[in-house]
Design an enzyme around this catalytic site. Structure first.
Site, mmCIF file in Angstrom:
data_model
loop_
_atom_site.group_PDB
_atom_site.id
_atom_site.type_symbol
_atom_site.label_atom_id
_atom_site.label_comp_id
_atom_site.label_asym_id
_atom_site.label_seq_id
_atom_site.Cartn_x
_atom_site.Cartn_y
_atom_site.Cartn_z
ATOM 1 N N GLY A 15 16.926 51.270 48.061
ATOM 2 C CA GLY A 15 17.510 49.948 48.279
ATOM 3 C C GLY A 15 18.836 49.769 47.556
ATOM 4 O O GLY A 15 19.320 50.680 46.877
ATOM 5 N N SER A 42 10.360 56.065 53.859
ATOM 6 C CA SER A 42 11.242 57.028 53.189
ATOM 7 C C SER A 42 10.473 58.186 52.559
ATOM 8 O O SER A 42 11.038 59.267 52.358
ATOM 9 C CB SER A 42 12.022 56.325 52.072
ATOM 10 O OG SER A 42 12.669 55.194 52.568
ATOM 11 N N CYS A 147 20.137 37.291 39.264
ATOM 12 C CA CYS A 147 21.542 37.691 39.069
ATOM 13 C C CYS A 147 22.478 36.515 38.738
ATOM 14 O O CYS A 147 23.507 36.711 38.089
ATOM 15 C CB CYS A 147 22.037 38.446 40.288
ATOM 16 S SG CYS A 147 21.586 37.692 41.846
ATOM 17 N N SER A 177 26.370 41.080 48.177
ATOM 18 C CA SER A 177 25.488 42.174 47.745
ATOM 19 C C SER A 177 24.215 41.647 47.102
ATOM 20 O O SER A 177 23.221 42.369 47.016
ATOM 21 C CB SER A 177 26.218 43.104 46.776
ATOM 22 O OG SER A 177 26.663 42.387 45.651
ATOM 23 N N LYS A 203 15.094 29.231 40.552
ATOM 24 C CA LYS A 203 15.159 30.283 39.524
ATOM 25 C C LYS A 203 16.217 29.929 38.479
ATOM 26 O O LYS A 203 16.010 30.087 37.274
ATOM 27 C CB LYS A 203 15.506 31.631 40.156
ATOM 28 C CG LYS A 203 14.388 32.240 40.981
ATOM 29 C CD LYS A 203 14.833 33.594 41.515
ATOM 30 C CE LYS A 203 14.151 33.911 42.825
ATOM 31 N NZ LYS A 203 14.838 34.897 43.637
ATOM 32 N N ARG A 233 26.261 30.956 49.377
ATOM 33 C CA ARG A 233 26.647 32.345 49.660
ATOM 34 C C ARG A 233 28.075 32.340 50.196
ATOM 35 O O ARG A 233 28.398 31.553 51.101
ATOM 36 C CB ARG A 233 25.691 32.937 50.696
ATOM 37 C CG ARG A 233 25.896 34.410 50.945
ATOM 38 C CD ARG A 233 25.369 35.296 49.835
ATOM 39 N NE ARG A 233 23.926 35.318 49.760
ATOM 40 C CZ ARG A 233 23.245 35.790 48.710
ATOM 41 N NH1 ARG A 233 23.890 36.261 47.642
ATOM 42 N NH2 ARG A 233 21.927 35.786 48.702
ATOM 43 N N HIS A 240 29.241 37.096 41.154
ATOM 44 C CA HIS A 240 28.869 35.691 41.356
ATOM 45 C C HIS A 240 29.756 34.796 40.483
ATOM 46 O O HIS A 240 29.869 35.008 39.272
ATOM 47 C CB HIS A 240 27.413 35.453 40.944
ATOM 48 C CG HIS A 240 26.402 36.085 41.863
ATOM 49 N ND1 HIS A 240 26.703 36.658 43.085
ATOM 50 C CD2 HIS A 240 25.053 36.213 41.725
ATOM 51 C CE1 HIS A 240 25.600 37.107 43.663
ATOM 52 N NE2 HIS A 240 24.596 36.863 42.851
ATOM 53 N N ASN A 325 26.932 40.832 39.912
ATOM 54 C CA ASN A 325 25.512 40.604 40.237
ATOM 55 C C ASN A 325 24.679 41.862 40.375
ATOM 56 O O ASN A 325 23.467 41.826 40.146
ATOM 57 C CB ASN A 325 25.392 39.774 41.514
ATOM 58 C CG ASN A 325 26.132 40.382 42.680
ATOM 59 O OD1 ASN A 325 27.352 40.528 42.630
ATOM 60 N ND2 ASN A 325 25.418 40.752 43.721
ATOM 61 N N THR A 326 25.267 43.013 40.738
ATOM 62 C CA THR A 326 24.405 44.207 40.839
ATOM 63 C C THR A 326 24.491 45.071 39.584
ATOM 64 O O THR A 326 23.589 45.840 39.321
ATOM 65 C CB THR A 326 24.719 45.065 42.090
ATOM 66 O OG1 THR A 326 26.070 45.508 42.026
ATOM 67 C CG2 THR A 326 24.486 44.296 43.359
HETATM 68 P P1 NAP Z 1 16.637 46.242 49.362
HETATM 69 O O1 NAP Z 1 17.994 46.800 49.499
HETATM 70 O O2 NAP Z 1 15.989 45.609 50.556
HETATM 71 O O3 NAP Z 1 15.644 47.430 48.816
HETATM 72 C C1 NAP Z 1 14.238 47.293 48.763
HETATM 73 C C2 NAP Z 1 13.574 48.592 48.305
HETATM 74 O O4 NAP Z 1 12.154 48.369 48.310
HETATM 75 C C3 NAP Z 1 13.831 49.812 49.209
HETATM 76 O O5 NAP Z 1 13.907 50.976 48.425
HETATM 77 C C4 NAP Z 1 12.563 49.861 50.075
HETATM 78 O O6 NAP Z 1 12.243 51.182 50.526
HETATM 79 C C5 NAP Z 1 11.523 49.406 49.076
HETATM 80 N N1 NAP Z 1 10.342 48.887 49.782
HETATM 81 C C6 NAP Z 1 10.310 47.940 50.754
HETATM 82 N N2 NAP Z 1 9.044 47.775 51.188
HETATM 83 C C7 NAP Z 1 8.272 48.640 50.467
HETATM 84 C C8 NAP Z 1 6.879 48.952 50.463
HETATM 85 N N3 NAP Z 1 6.004 48.334 51.300
HETATM 86 N N4 NAP Z 1 6.424 49.887 49.589
HETATM 87 C C9 NAP Z 1 7.279 50.518 48.752
HETATM 88 N N5 NAP Z 1 8.622 50.273 48.725
HETATM 89 C C10 NAP Z 1 9.099 49.338 49.573
HETATM 90 O O7 NAP Z 1 16.582 45.131 48.224
HETATM 91 P P2 NAP Z 1 17.548 44.975 46.926
HETATM 92 O O8 NAP Z 1 18.676 44.064 47.212
HETATM 93 O O9 NAP Z 1 17.805 46.306 46.358
HETATM 94 O O10 NAP Z 1 16.588 44.143 45.958
HETATM 95 C C11 NAP Z 1 15.461 44.753 45.323
HETATM 96 C C12 NAP Z 1 14.810 43.757 44.384
HETATM 97 O O11 NAP Z 1 15.731 43.412 43.334
HETATM 98 C C13 NAP Z 1 14.417 42.458 45.075
HETATM 99 O O12 NAP Z 1 13.193 42.019 44.535
HETATM 100 C C14 NAP Z 1 15.568 41.528 44.734
HETATM 101 O O13 NAP Z 1 15.175 40.178 44.761
HETATM 102 C C15 NAP Z 1 15.932 41.987 43.335
HETATM 103 N N6 NAP Z 1 17.321 41.740 42.919
HETATM 104 C C16 NAP Z 1 18.370 42.066 43.722
HETATM 105 C C17 NAP Z 1 19.677 41.834 43.289
HETATM 106 C C18 NAP Z 1 20.906 42.184 44.097
HETATM 107 O O14 NAP Z 1 22.027 41.869 43.628
HETATM 108 N N7 NAP Z 1 20.782 42.826 45.263
HETATM 109 C C19 NAP Z 1 19.894 41.265 42.027
HETATM 110 C C20 NAP Z 1 18.811 40.970 41.220
HETATM 111 C C21 NAP Z 1 17.528 41.208 41.679
HETATM 112 P P3 NAP Z 1 12.641 51.695 52.012
HETATM 113 O O15 NAP Z 1 14.116 51.986 51.995
HETATM 114 O O16 NAP Z 1 11.831 52.944 52.130
HETATM 115 O O17 NAP Z 1 12.280 50.620 52.963
#
Ligand code: NAP
Length: 347
Positions: A15, A42, A147, A177, A203, A233, A240, A325-326
């Protein structure tokens, strides 16, 4: 020479946040990525084939040809960083902790658990004491905040400590992002602002209360300041921006606020941790700063930029903050939590 790095796994490695973990962990002095896990879609594939790599640096060579595994607690590491989708993160992270793993997570699921630290290493390193009361057979769960929360709490911490705060109003302009990949559709966001991000405002209003809470007798007493948040957004890729208004208990002068920001440091700076910003808060005197494109990468993308501090006719003062944020808001922040835990002998 003996390799003294701690082997770590990344859950949700494919992800947006998982990729950022892998990018930031390349050449890390404490940790080395040896296990990758994601969904069944994956699992079994080489990482380079499973991932849709969206970062500007190449996939690290030592990771590209590793096979992605399922998120089952049979990985050959003791520590995992989690960027799992929140639909599964709660359950999967609990399973790992119960099997003795230390889980450092970006996901929201465990942030509100009373025995789980919501850790910002500069602010509440003492909350790590909570993991001693966790019932995970030697495993542990530590979370980092949302974030948008992270930039806000870093800017507020020295103000709370020095002058006391009664109320905060914050309006965010959040990068794309933050919605993961592929995130918001281009037809929704080009030439547009979306005045809603699901779950974000609550949050931002609740997480600071726990982060600023007092650790006492094995529990966190939440702070209880009034916070009102509105989240939008906008068409920015990373970073952010937040417009903040603050009502103080003891109203300081503008110079006193700037001095408190300039002098602010915490445990990451004391331990000189690899991902610690040298200076957590950077104040800009120029009226047009901070800006995401120009300032988001300051100090490894781990510092918070602040500007436009001025009197407010409704509250006492208002100002603008910017935080990556990331990096600081996700993978970099979690990595800093891991570094602090290593420095304190907790992993
Ligand atoms: P994302 O791009 O959608 O990635 C999600 C990940 O989870 C992928 O590796 C996916 O694997 C995996 N996944 C999904 N369903 C699954 C399952 N059933 N079993 C095992 N693995 C599974 O999301 P993201 O933006 O990286 O965010 C990830 C988390 O961090 C979220 O909870 C989000 O709220 C939090 N977060 C994100 C940010 C940000 O800036 N993006 C900031 C703070 C917190 P596959 O590729 O195999 O589907």
């Amino acid at each position: 020479m003996e390799n003294k790095k701690i082997p770590v796994g990344v859950l949700g490695a494919t992800g947006s946040v998982g990729q950022k973990f892998i990018q930031l962990l390349e050449g890390h002095p404490y940790f080395e990525v040896t296990e990758l896990a994601a969904s069944e879609r994956s699992a079994g594939k080489l990482y380079k084939d499973a991932v849709n790599w969206i970062l500007s640096t190449p996939i690290p060579e030592n990771v590209a040809n590793k096979t992605v595994k399922e998120c089952k607690p049979n990985l050959d590491v003791k520590v995992v960083f989690s960027g799992l989708d929140s639909s599964v993160a709660g359950e999967v992270e609990t399973e790992f902790a119960k099997k003795g793993y230390t889980v450092i997570s970006n996901s929201k699921n465990h942030r509100t658990d009373s025995d789980v630290p919501l850790l910002v290493p500069e602010i509440n390193a003492d909350h790590l004491e909570l993991i001693k009361s966790q019932k995970y057979n030697g495993g542990a769960i530590v979370t980092n905040p949302n974030c948008s929360t992270i930039g806000l709490v870093l800017a507020l911490k020295p103000l709370i400590d020095n002058f006391g705060i009664e109320a905060v109003n914050v309006v965010t302009m959040q990068a794309l992002s933050g919605a993961g990949y592929p995130g918001v559709s281009s037809l929704d966001i080009i030439d547009n602002v979306i005045p809603f991000i699901g779950g974000e405002e609550s949050k931002l209003e609740s997480e600071p209360q726990k982060i600023f809470g007092k650790y006492s007798g094995g529990i966190i007493e939440h702070l209880g300041i009034k916070i009102s948040a509105q989240c939008n957004r906008v068409q920015v890729i990373d970073g952010h921006t937040e417009c903040v208004q603050v009502k103080f208990k003891n109203k300081p002068t503008i110079e006193q606020i700037k001095k408190a920001w300039a002098e602010f440091k915490g445990e990451p700076q004391k331990y000189n941790l690899p991902f610690a910003p040298i200076q957590p808060l950077h104040y800009f005197e120029e009226d047009r700063y901070p800006q995401p494109r120009i300032h988001r990468n300051i100090d490894k993308g781990m510092a918070t930029s602040i500007g436009r501090l001025r009197e407010c006719p409704l509250f006492d003062y208002k100002f603008v903050i910017l935080s990556h944020n990331t990096n600081r808001g996700a993978a970099g922040g979690a990595l800093l939590c891991g570094e602090l835990m290593k420095a304190k002998g907790l992993i």
